[in-house]
Design a protein around this motif. Structure first.
Motif, PDB file in Angstrom:
ATOM      1  N   ALA A 129       0.835  -1.205   0.000  1.00 55.75           N
ATOM      2  CA  ALA A 129       0.000   0.000   0.000  1.00 55.75           C
ATOM      3  C   ALA A 129       0.868   1.253   0.000  1.00 55.75           C
ATOM      4  CB  ALA A 129      -0.920  -0.005   1.220  1.00 55.75           C
ATOM      5  N   ASP A 130       1.915   1.258   0.793  1.00 60.39           N
ATOM      6  CA  ASP A 130       2.810   2.415   0.830  1.00 60.39           C
ATOM      7  C   ASP A 130       3.481   2.636  -0.526  1.00 60.39           C
ATOM      8  OD1 ASP A 130       2.970   4.194   2.920  1.00 60.39           O
ATOM      9  OD2 ASP A 130       4.181   2.896   4.185  1.00 60.39           O
ATOM     10  N   HIS A 131       3.824   1.534  -1.182  1.00 58.68           N
ATOM     11  CA  HIS A 131       4.437   1.638  -2.512  1.00 58.68           C
ATOM     12  C   HIS A 131       3.467   2.260  -3.507  1.00 58.68           C
ATOM     13  CE1 HIS A 131       6.845   0.674  -6.018  1.00 58.68           C
ATOM     14  NE2 HIS A 131       5.852  -0.036  -6.529  1.00 58.68           N
ATOM     15  N   TRP A 132       2.219   1.842  -3.470  1.00 62.50           N
ATOM     16  CA  TRP A 132       1.213   2.405  -4.377  1.00 62.50           C
ATOM     17  C   TRP A 132       0.971   3.886  -4.086  1.00 62.50           C
ATOM     18  CZ3 TRP A 132      -3.143  -1.897  -4.424  1.00 62.50           C
ATOM     19  CH2 TRP A 132      -2.641  -3.024  -5.087  1.00 62.50           C
ATOM     20  N   LEU A 133       0.971   4.258  -2.812  1.00 59.75           N
ATOM     21  CA  LEU A 133       0.695   5.645  -2.443  1.00 59.75           C
ATOM     22  C   LEU A 133       1.809   6.586  -2.873  1.00 59.75           C
ATOM     23  CD1 LEU A 133      -0.799   5.178   1.144  1.00 59.75           C
ATOM     24  CD2 LEU A 133      -2.027   5.880  -0.905  1.00 59.75           C
ATOM     25  N   LEU A 139       3.370  13.396  -0.082  1.00 56.30           N
ATOM     26  CA  LEU A 139       3.729  13.117   1.315  1.00 56.30           C
ATOM     27  C   LEU A 139       4.404  11.754   1.393  1.00 56.30           C
ATOM     28  CD1 LEU A 139       0.506  14.312   3.208  1.00 56.30           C
ATOM     29  CD2 LEU A 139       2.600  15.589   2.738  1.00 56.30           C
ATOM     30  N   PRO A 140       5.572  11.664   2.012  1.00 61.43           N
ATOM     31  CA  PRO A 140       6.253  10.367   2.114  1.00 61.43           C
ATOM     32  C   PRO A 140       5.579   9.451   3.120  1.00 61.43           C
ATOM     33  CG  PRO A 140       7.480  12.055   3.295  1.00 61.43           C
ATOM     34  CD  PRO A 140       6.357  12.766   2.591  1.00 61.43           C
ATOM     35  N   SER A 141       6.042   8.227   3.177  1.00 60.03           N
ATOM     36  CA  SER A 141       5.454   7.245   4.094  1.00 60.03           C
ATOM     37  C   SER A 141       5.522   7.738   5.532  1.00 60.03           C
ATOM     38  CB  SER A 141       6.204   5.909   3.971  1.00 60.03           C
ATOM     39  OG  SER A 141       5.736   4.996   4.954  1.00 60.03           O
ATOM     40  N   GLY A 142       4.458   7.465   6.265  1.00 58.37           N
ATOM     41  CA  GLY A 142       4.424   7.866   7.666  1.00 58.37           C
ATOM     42  C   GLY A 142       4.459   6.695   8.621  1.00 58.37           C
ATOM     43  N   ALA A 143       4.482   5.484   8.092  1.00 58.08           N
ATOM     44  CA  ALA A 143       4.462   4.284   8.922  1.00 58.08           C
ATOM     45  C   ALA A 143       5.877   3.726   9.061  1.00 58.08           C
ATOM     46  CB  ALA A 143       3.535   3.234   8.325  1.00 58.08           C
ATOM     47  N   VAL A 232       2.302   6.855  17.345  1.00 57.91           N
ATOM     48  CA  VAL A 232       2.788   7.565  16.163  1.00 57.91           C
ATOM     49  C   VAL A 232       3.620   6.624  15.290  1.00 57.91           C
ATOM     50  CG1 VAL A 232       4.219   9.470  15.350  1.00 57.91           C
ATOM     51  CG2 VAL A 232       2.797   9.760  17.394  1.00 57.91           C
ATOM     52  N   GLY A 233       3.344   6.653  13.983  1.00 59.50           N
ATOM     53  CA  GLY A 233       4.131   5.889  13.028  1.00 59.50           C
ATOM     54  C   GLY A 233       3.851   4.405  12.988  1.00 59.50           C
ATOM     55  N   LYS A 234       2.798   3.963  13.645  1.00 63.96           N
ATOM     56  CA  LYS A 234       2.496   2.527  13.683  1.00 63.96           C
ATOM     57  C   LYS A 234       1.186   2.268  12.933  1.00 63.96           C
ATOM     58  CE  LYS A 234       3.775   0.140  17.175  1.00 63.96           C
ATOM     59  NZ  LYS A 234       3.970  -0.466  18.513  1.00 63.96           N
ATOM     60  N   ALA A 235       1.301   1.730  11.720  1.00 66.22           N
ATOM     61  CA  ALA A 235       0.120   1.358  10.942  1.00 66.22           C
ATOM     62  C   ALA A 235      -0.405   0.029  11.462  1.00 66.22           C
ATOM     63  CB  ALA A 235       0.470   1.240   9.467  1.00 66.22           C
ATOM     64  N   ALA A 236      -1.678   0.008  11.860  1.00 58.78           N
ATOM     65  CA  ALA A 236      -2.237  -1.186  12.499  1.00 58.78           C
ATOM     66  C   ALA A 236      -3.525  -1.618  11.811  1.00 58.78           C
ATOM     67  CB  ALA A 236      -2.512  -0.913  13.977  1.00 58.78           C
ATOM     68  N   LEU A 237      -3.674  -2.924  11.631  1.00 59.53           N
ATOM     69  CA  LEU A 237      -4.901  -3.518  11.109  1.00 59.53           C
ATOM     70  C   LEU A 237      -5.338  -4.635  12.042  1.00 59.53           C
ATOM     71  CD1 LEU A 237      -4.078  -3.755   7.281  1.00 59.53           C
ATOM     72  CD2 LEU A 237      -5.496  -2.044   8.421  1.00 59.53           C
ATOM     73  N   LEU A 238      -6.646  -4.905  12.077  1.00 62.06           N
ATOM     74  CA  LEU A 238      -7.209  -5.958  12.921  1.00 62.06           C
ATOM     75  C   LEU A 238      -7.729  -7.080  12.030  1.00 62.06           C
ATOM     76  CD1 LEU A 238      -7.389  -3.245  14.641  1.00 62.06           C
ATOM     77  CD2 LEU A 238      -9.133  -4.431  15.980  1.00 62.06           C
ATOM     78  N   GLU A 264      -5.295   2.970   5.873  1.00 63.17           N
ATOM     79  CA  GLU A 264      -4.494   3.118   7.090  1.00 63.17           C
ATOM     80  C   GLU A 264      -3.167   3.813   6.778  1.00 63.17           C
ATOM     81  OE1 GLU A 264      -3.358   2.522  11.215  1.00 63.17           O
ATOM     82  OE2 GLU A 264      -5.273   2.551  10.152  1.00 63.17           O
ATOM     83  N   ALA A 265      -2.505   3.399   5.711  1.00 62.81           N
ATOM     84  CA  ALA A 265      -1.213   3.987   5.347  1.00 62.81           C
ATOM     85  C   ALA A 265      -1.374   5.445   4.928  1.00 62.81           C
ATOM     86  CB  ALA A 265      -0.569   3.178   4.221  1.00 62.81           C
ATOM     87  N   ALA A 266      -2.482   5.781   4.259  1.00 67.22           N
ATOM     88  CA  ALA A 266      -2.717   7.173   3.862  1.00 67.22           C
ATOM     89  C   ALA A 266      -2.923   8.061   5.082  1.00 67.22           C
ATOM     90  CB  ALA A 266      -3.933   7.249   2.932  1.00 67.22           C
ATOM     91  N   HIS A 267      -3.705   7.582   6.048  1.00 66.08           N
ATOM     92  CA  HIS A 267      -3.867   8.330   7.296  1.00 66.08           C
ATOM     93  C   HIS A 267      -2.522   8.556   7.978  1.00 66.08           C
ATOM     94  CE1 HIS A 267      -8.296   7.296   7.304  1.00 66.08           C
ATOM     95  NE2 HIS A 267      -8.336   8.497   7.866  1.00 66.08           N
ATOM     96  N   GLN A 268      -1.705   7.516   8.010  1.00 64.51           N
ATOM     97  CA  GLN A 268      -0.407   7.625   8.671  1.00 64.51           C
ATOM     98  C   GLN A 268       0.461   8.692   8.010  1.00 64.51           C
ATOM     99  OE1 GLN A 268       0.569   6.213  11.470  1.00 64.51           O
ATOM    100  NE2 GLN A 268      -1.256   4.953  11.749  1.00 64.51           N
ATOM    101  N   ARG A 269       0.427   8.776   6.689  1.00 68.16           N
ATOM    102  CA  ARG A 269       1.205   9.804   5.988  1.00 68.16           C
ATOM    103  C   ARG A 269       0.749  11.199   6.390  1.00 68.16           C
ATOM    104  NH1 ARG A 269       3.603   8.237   0.300  1.00 68.16           N
ATOM    105  NH2 ARG A 269       3.898   5.988   0.591  1.00 68.16           N
ATOM    106  N   LEU A 270      -0.536  11.374   6.429  1.00 63.65           N
ATOM    107  CA  LEU A 270      -1.076  12.695   6.732  1.00 63.65           C
ATOM    108  C   LEU A 270      -0.713  13.129   8.151  1.00 63.65           C
ATOM    109  CD1 LEU A 270      -2.717  14.837   5.258  1.00 63.65           C
ATOM    110  CD2 LEU A 270      -4.790  13.812   6.191  1.00 63.65           C
TER     111      LEU A 270
END
Length: 488
Positions: A129-133, A139-143, A232-238, A264-270
């Protein structure tokens, strides 16, 4: 549904099942009839307030409880009265949230530990997902890390954020409860006020704990309500909730996971690269708390007319809204600011994720619409947030914000669009969301004017003009060989 914090006032509406019958919002769990960890039997606006039975320690005092459980009830009541912490008993909140999670959701799904295969799948999904974004935002990766959480782990990890969100509101309401006594009586009623605050902390803890526990059964990541609830900086999924989310969609499980990982990754970047955003959002909640005023006349009337032998009378008074906050201008302004900011966050994520997913996932459109409808129908995240801070998200704002960000992409590109996050004053307002095309056109014109101004500031037009007039050569020197300051 109540628009009041913590569900005070009118009790929230209960969702209906397929037969039109009222359904327990906690899925038959913690809030249903005053379970073992519900010290008030639904004290406040939770289900189970009506009767004096079950495990309600107040009912126990009046003989409506099994004598074998009487000692345990008084022990629990003693723990509540001995609480001396802040406005919310967070130890109680965590215990109740964990117990609610352990009971499972209404569809019978139970929480479980995350296995190695699930962790690996989440890590791979977030990485991809980060690669696609990278191709759809500046905005660079935030995770820095990606994790797979169980529901219980989500509760533990998000409690600090909930505390920051809820404490200001609870503190203001608790202060108002203490102020209900006449000034001349407050000095003499020190122990009583202390007991009221302890009971208030337990009451808030019980309600917040149940709300968080119910929400843990529905969320798919750490940013479902548009706020950064996790570290901060932790992308999490359940994984367990992602599986339940995609169960009846007819969409490949890998695509569901990837789409939710994109969000999730987009939110983390923002949140990682817009340093003022978190404090801006949480500050709006605190601004709302500062605007709370409690209708003390109702509280005084209820307290003055209480019959100690009739505990149900207090419960009825609570349900009738004696803690109803007033609609002050300060509250309205803070809620408007928070609502607009959340719509802009969610709209940006929606637009960016759609651009990344559309050419790669066959189910991108279907998943996008499913998530939009989930928000529009007032899902658990919105209901919990409305209960805690009295705010409802308007789906129209989300769609308008998404369209605005997409139009800005067409007009200014990714970098120009994302540049608006540099300062809160640059962001669209609520009025701009009413006219997205007008904002985009105006901003595009302003952006062009800014380019022109920057070019003029570089001095090139002036030098050319002087050269044409014979005052200067193209290199900026006067015709006699001196520079413009008179030097050689």
């Amino acid at each position: 549904m109540s628009d009041t914090p913590f569900g005070f006032g009118v009790p929230p509406e209960e969702p209906e099942d397929g037969d039109g019958k009222k359904k327990d919002p906690a899925g038959g769990g913690q809030g249903s009839g005053g379970g073992p960890s519900n010290p008030f039997g639904g004290f406040g606006a939770l289900p189970g307030m009506g009767g004096a039975g079950g495990d309600n320690p107040f009912a126990a005092m009046f003989g409506a409880m099994n004598p074998n459980d009487l000692g345990a009830a008084f022990q629990q009541l003693g723990q509540m009265l001995s609480y001396e912490g802040g406005p919310v008993n967070w130890d109680m909140a965590k215990d109740i949230a964990r117990q609610t999670v352990a009971q499972g959701t209404s569809d019978g799904t139970k929480d479980s530990s995350v296995g190695a295969a699930e962790r690996s799948a989440v890590e791979e999904a977030v990485r991809l997902a980060d690669h696609w974004l990278d191709g759809v935002t500046s905005l660079p990766s935030g995770a820095t890390t990606s994790v797979a959480w169980s529901r219980a782990e989500w509760v533990e990890a998000t409690l600090p954020a909930w505390q920051q969100l809820v404490d200001p509101v609870a503190e203001r309401v608790g202060t108002a409860m203490g102020d209900v006594l006449p000034e001349e009586m407050q000095a003499m009623a020190g122990p009583l006020i202390g007991m009221m605050r302890s009971m208030g902390g337990a009451m808030f803890g019980q309600q917040i704990g149940q709300a968080i526990g119910v929400l843990a059964g529905e969320v798919v990541g750490s940013t479902d309500i548009g706020l950064p609830l996790g570290p901060v900086g932790k992308a999490a999924l359940l994984p367990v909730n992602i599986e339940a989310f995609g169960k009846d969609l007819g969409v490949d499980a890998n695509e569901v996971r990837l789409y939710l990982a994109l969000r999730e990754a987009a939110h983390q970047r923002l949140f990682a690269h817009v340093p003022w955003l978190r404090s801006h959002l949480f500050g709006a909640v605190e601004g709302y708390a500062r605007g709370i005023t409690v209708d003390t006349s109702k509280l005084e009337e209820a307290v003055g007319g209480l019959d100690p032998s009739n505990p149900e009378q207090l419960q009825e008074a609570l349900q009738q809204g004696m803690f109803q906050p007033e609609d002050t201008p300060a509250q309205k302004a803070a809620l408007a600011r928070l609502e607009t900011a959340l719509a802009l966050v969610e709209g940006w994520v929606d637009a960016v994720v759609h651009e990344a997913a559309k050419p790669r996932l066959t189910s991108a459109d279907a998943l996008r619409e499913t998530l939009r409808r989930r928000r529009a129908s007032g899902g658990p995240a919105e209901q919990t947030f409305a209960t805690l801070v009295g705010m409802h998200m308007r789906p129209r704002r989300l769609r308008d914000a998404s369209r605005l960000w997409a139009s800005l992409t067409d007009a200014r590109g990714h970098e120009g669009r994302d540049g608006l996050w540099e300062h809160p004053d640059m962001l669209p307002t609520a009025q701009d969301l009413d006219d997205p095309d007008g904002f985009v056109h105006r901003e595009h014109m302003d952006f062009s004017e800014l380019d022109k101004m920057l070019g003029e500031a570089a001095g090139k037009p002036d030098l050319k003009k002087k050269d044409e007039q014979g005052d200067t050569d193209a290199d900026g020197t006067d015709s006699d060989g001196t520079d413009s300051e008179g030097g050689k």
